[in-house]
Design an enzyme around this catalytic site. Sequence first.
Site, mmCIF file in Angstrom:
data_model
loop_
_atom_site.group_PDB
_atom_site.id
_atom_site.type_symbol
_atom_site.label_atom_id
_atom_site.label_comp_id
_atom_site.label_asym_id
_atom_site.label_seq_id
_atom_site.Cartn_x
_atom_site.Cartn_y
_atom_site.Cartn_z
ATOM 1 N N ASP A 13 -39.300 -0.233 -94.662
ATOM 2 C CA ASP A 13 -39.385 -0.168 -93.197
ATOM 3 C C ASP A 13 -39.872 -1.473 -92.578
ATOM 4 O O ASP A 13 -40.533 -1.474 -91.539
ATOM 5 C CB ASP A 13 -40.314 0.990 -92.748
ATOM 6 C CG ASP A 13 -39.824 2.326 -93.260
ATOM 7 O OD1 ASP A 13 -38.602 2.508 -93.371
ATOM 8 O OD2 ASP A 13 -40.674 3.192 -93.554
ATOM 9 N N LYS A 16 -35.456 -4.329 -92.074
ATOM 10 C CA LYS A 16 -34.281 -4.890 -92.770
ATOM 11 C C LYS A 16 -33.011 -4.665 -91.965
ATOM 12 O O LYS A 16 -32.171 -5.548 -91.835
ATOM 13 C CB LYS A 16 -34.127 -4.235 -94.169
ATOM 14 C CG LYS A 16 -35.301 -4.495 -95.091
ATOM 15 C CD LYS A 16 -35.173 -3.761 -96.410
ATOM 16 C CE LYS A 16 -35.290 -2.263 -96.303
ATOM 17 N NZ LYS A 16 -36.610 -1.759 -95.891
ATOM 18 N N ALA A 39 -33.212 5.737 -97.422
ATOM 19 C CA ALA A 39 -33.358 4.609 -96.492
ATOM 20 C C ALA A 39 -33.115 5.079 -95.060
ATOM 21 O O ALA A 39 -32.350 6.008 -94.826
ATOM 22 C CB ALA A 39 -32.359 3.513 -96.850
ATOM 23 N N GLY A 40 -33.780 4.412 -94.129
ATOM 24 C CA GLY A 40 -33.498 4.634 -92.715
ATOM 25 C C GLY A 40 -33.577 3.273 -92.051
ATOM 26 O O GLY A 40 -34.669 2.719 -91.932
ATOM 27 N N HIS A 41 -32.439 2.692 -91.727
ATOM 28 C CA HIS A 41 -32.404 1.344 -91.166
ATOM 29 C C HIS A 41 -32.021 1.427 -89.693
ATOM 30 O O HIS A 41 -30.955 1.923 -89.362
ATOM 31 C CB HIS A 41 -31.410 0.470 -91.950
ATOM 32 C CG HIS A 41 -31.830 0.262 -93.382
ATOM 33 N ND1 HIS A 41 -31.099 -0.487 -94.271
ATOM 34 C CD2 HIS A 41 -32.928 0.684 -94.069
ATOM 35 C CE1 HIS A 41 -31.729 -0.499 -95.442
ATOM 36 N NE2 HIS A 41 -32.832 0.214 -95.339
ATOM 37 N N THR A 42 -32.911 0.914 -88.856
ATOM 38 C CA THR A 42 -32.722 1.074 -87.415
ATOM 39 C C THR A 42 -32.130 -0.194 -86.799
ATOM 40 O O THR A 42 -32.654 -1.281 -87.007
ATOM 41 C CB THR A 42 -34.090 1.351 -86.742
ATOM 42 O OG1 THR A 42 -34.770 2.333 -87.514
ATOM 43 C CG2 THR A 42 -33.924 1.828 -85.312
ATOM 44 N N GLN A 224 -35.470 0.217 -99.135
ATOM 45 C CA GLN A 224 -36.876 0.323 -99.562
ATOM 46 C C GLN A 224 -37.524 -1.069 -99.597
ATOM 47 O O GLN A 224 -37.125 -1.921 -98.840
ATOM 48 C CB GLN A 224 -37.007 1.031 -100.925
ATOM 49 C CG GLN A 224 -36.649 2.526 -100.888
ATOM 50 C CD GLN A 224 -35.163 2.806 -100.889
ATOM 51 O OE1 GLN A 224 -34.436 2.360 -101.764
ATOM 52 N NE2 GLN A 224 -34.680 3.562 -99.920
ATOM 53 N N THR A 300 -36.423 8.194 -91.497
ATOM 54 C CA THR A 300 -35.686 9.193 -92.266
ATOM 55 C C THR A 300 -36.334 10.560 -92.162
ATOM 56 O O THR A 300 -35.665 11.564 -91.945
ATOM 57 C CB THR A 300 -35.587 8.746 -93.746
ATOM 58 O OG1 THR A 300 -34.883 7.513 -93.774
ATOM 59 C CG2 THR A 300 -34.850 9.755 -94.607
ATOM 60 N N ARG A 305 -46.304 6.771 -90.487
ATOM 61 C CA ARG A 305 -46.491 5.759 -91.531
ATOM 62 C C ARG A 305 -47.965 5.373 -91.584
ATOM 63 O O ARG A 305 -48.615 5.265 -90.547
ATOM 64 C CB ARG A 305 -45.653 4.518 -91.216
ATOM 65 C CG ARG A 305 -44.154 4.782 -91.278
ATOM 66 C CD ARG A 305 -43.359 3.544 -90.846
ATOM 67 N NE ARG A 305 -41.932 3.809 -90.849
ATOM 68 C CZ ARG A 305 -41.063 3.242 -90.002
ATOM 69 N NH1 ARG A 305 -41.474 2.391 -89.094
ATOM 70 N NH2 ARG A 305 -39.785 3.533 -90.079
ATOM 71 N N ASP A 333 -44.663 -8.988 -82.259
ATOM 72 C CA ASP A 333 -45.013 -8.546 -80.898
ATOM 73 C C ASP A 333 -46.084 -7.443 -80.911
ATOM 74 O O ASP A 333 -46.872 -7.335 -79.987
ATOM 75 C CB ASP A 333 -43.764 -8.043 -80.162
ATOM 76 C CG ASP A 333 -43.005 -6.977 -80.951
ATOM 77 O OD1 ASP A 333 -42.677 -7.248 -82.125
ATOM 78 O OD2 ASP A 333 -42.755 -5.879 -80.416
ATOM 79 N N SER A 413 -39.290 -12.058 -85.575
ATOM 80 C CA SER A 413 -38.723 -10.982 -84.767
ATOM 81 C C SER A 413 -39.777 -10.455 -83.808
ATOM 82 O O SER A 413 -40.917 -10.198 -84.203
ATOM 83 C CB SER A 413 -38.226 -9.886 -85.715
ATOM 84 O OG SER A 413 -37.861 -8.750 -84.982
ATOM 85 N N GLY A 415 -39.129 -7.900 -81.308
ATOM 86 C CA GLY A 415 -38.769 -6.634 -80.669
ATOM 87 C C GLY A 415 -37.634 -5.999 -81.433
ATOM 88 O O GLY A 415 -36.988 -6.659 -82.260
#
Length: 430
Positions: A13, A16, A39-42, A224, A300, A305, A333, A413, A415
């Site tokens: 998280d 990526k 995986a949960g990629h936003t 991951q 996910t 967290r 940020d 990064s 935001g």
Amino acid sequence: MGQLIVVGAQWGDEGKGKIVDLLTDFSDAVVRYQGGANAGHTLVVDKKKVVLHMIPSGILHNNVVCMIANGVVIDPELLIEEIDMLVGSGINVSKDNLKISNAAHVILPYHKLLDSYREEKRSKKIGTTQRGIGPAYEDKITRRGIRFQDFLDKTRFDQLLQQNLEYYNFLFENYFKKEALNFNTLVEKFDYYRERLSSFHENTSWLLHQYLSKGRKVLFEGAQGTLLDIDHGTYPYVTSSNTTTGGALTGTGIGPHKNISVLGICKAYTTRVGEGPFPTELNDDLGVKLRTEGAEFGSTTGRARRVGWLDIVALKYAIRINSITSIALTKLDILSALDEIKICTSYSYNGEKLNYFPNDSSILSKVECEYQSCSGWNSPIGDVKIFHDLPESAIRYIELLETLLEVPIDIVSLGPDRDKTIVRNHPFHS
Ligand code: GDP
Ligand code: IMO
Ligand code: MG
């Protein structure tokens, strides 16, 4: 550089998905090499959010081929849901831009059930995503697995399913005292999945070699993070695949080419979902504040967290294990909310300084962290576009990290949106 491997440098998280989406602009292909729907990629584009679990984060771009390579474990039901979600939002997903490896293993309902029955029974829980990842990789290693090419051949699939159900139903009924699965119900479901997914099949290793031999740019998208790696992570509180650079090679079928760079994605602080040691964890109001500011809830499973300070000892380990050549530092940020920022610069155990990241989770859970304190900047930075326009203490913080880690921070990064990023040095060009 022709190829760029993206790895998570912490416990997942790290952002990526956002960085892969951004770098897809410079790529011809994006390849997922391990993991599955854990995986949960936003991705956030023009404030619109898309969460991807299995399809590579390059899919929003035209003229880019997305591959799900042999190292991934595929859940057909969730993959179809994901394709339908994307197509429903007007994104093209077809056999021309999505290729699934014939050799990737398929997740079956018994894998997901076993994952949850085991978690239920364990006294020391791992906190898995219950997506069947461990059991599916276990079948692969023990050679009971069903590969995508087996699944596409109905006769072969039905035979393998029957054999495997004998084993799983015995386990479910006798050991876990649960209901057995019905063969015909599963056959019917998988007939439908086959109809929906068969056109995507490909020998992705071969295709990848065509890309590489023509000098085309390929982005390898890890899932991951390093500390969840089955070999190098905080075992047993890990996932069941190699999340590190080596996994990108075996998970796709390429060798260690000369012109590969490795980009480590790293949050400006640390998070972890699930159980296991976490030396810099903040179990106080500050932790709650960081979790709230950073919206640190799993992409996910929606779980909160765990959060903590940045850990230089763990990051140096990740740099070593992966041969990371540069870093993308995300969520800087979020630190704008703090007056003081700490970074862990060393560990001690039983009163002695440790010179390395211990590979024993029981030691890691007892180490004491030494911190260096940095002053915050107390002003929003989300709209800054040029590195030198960042507040002085934010620049000092980044430069301190570069000194401690001995690796350049190429991307900062600020935001979730694609355009909230400062690229200091393009990882594909260095
Ligand atoms: P991944 O699994 O590594 O792709 O990361 P996730 O998508 O699970 O979690 C990262 C979260 O942080 C997502 O909600 C992103 O939209 C968000 N995010 C990524 N980069 C930044 C950033 O620089 N600042 C902020 N505020 N959010 C970010
Ligand atoms: P992305 O790609 C964060 C964690 C789970 C659990 C452990 C094992 O979004 O960074 P598993 O279901 O894989 O057997 O669970 O690994 N985990 C993740 N944590 N991000 C992820 O993926 C994760 N995928 C698995 O929470 O602790
Ligand atoms: Mg995630």
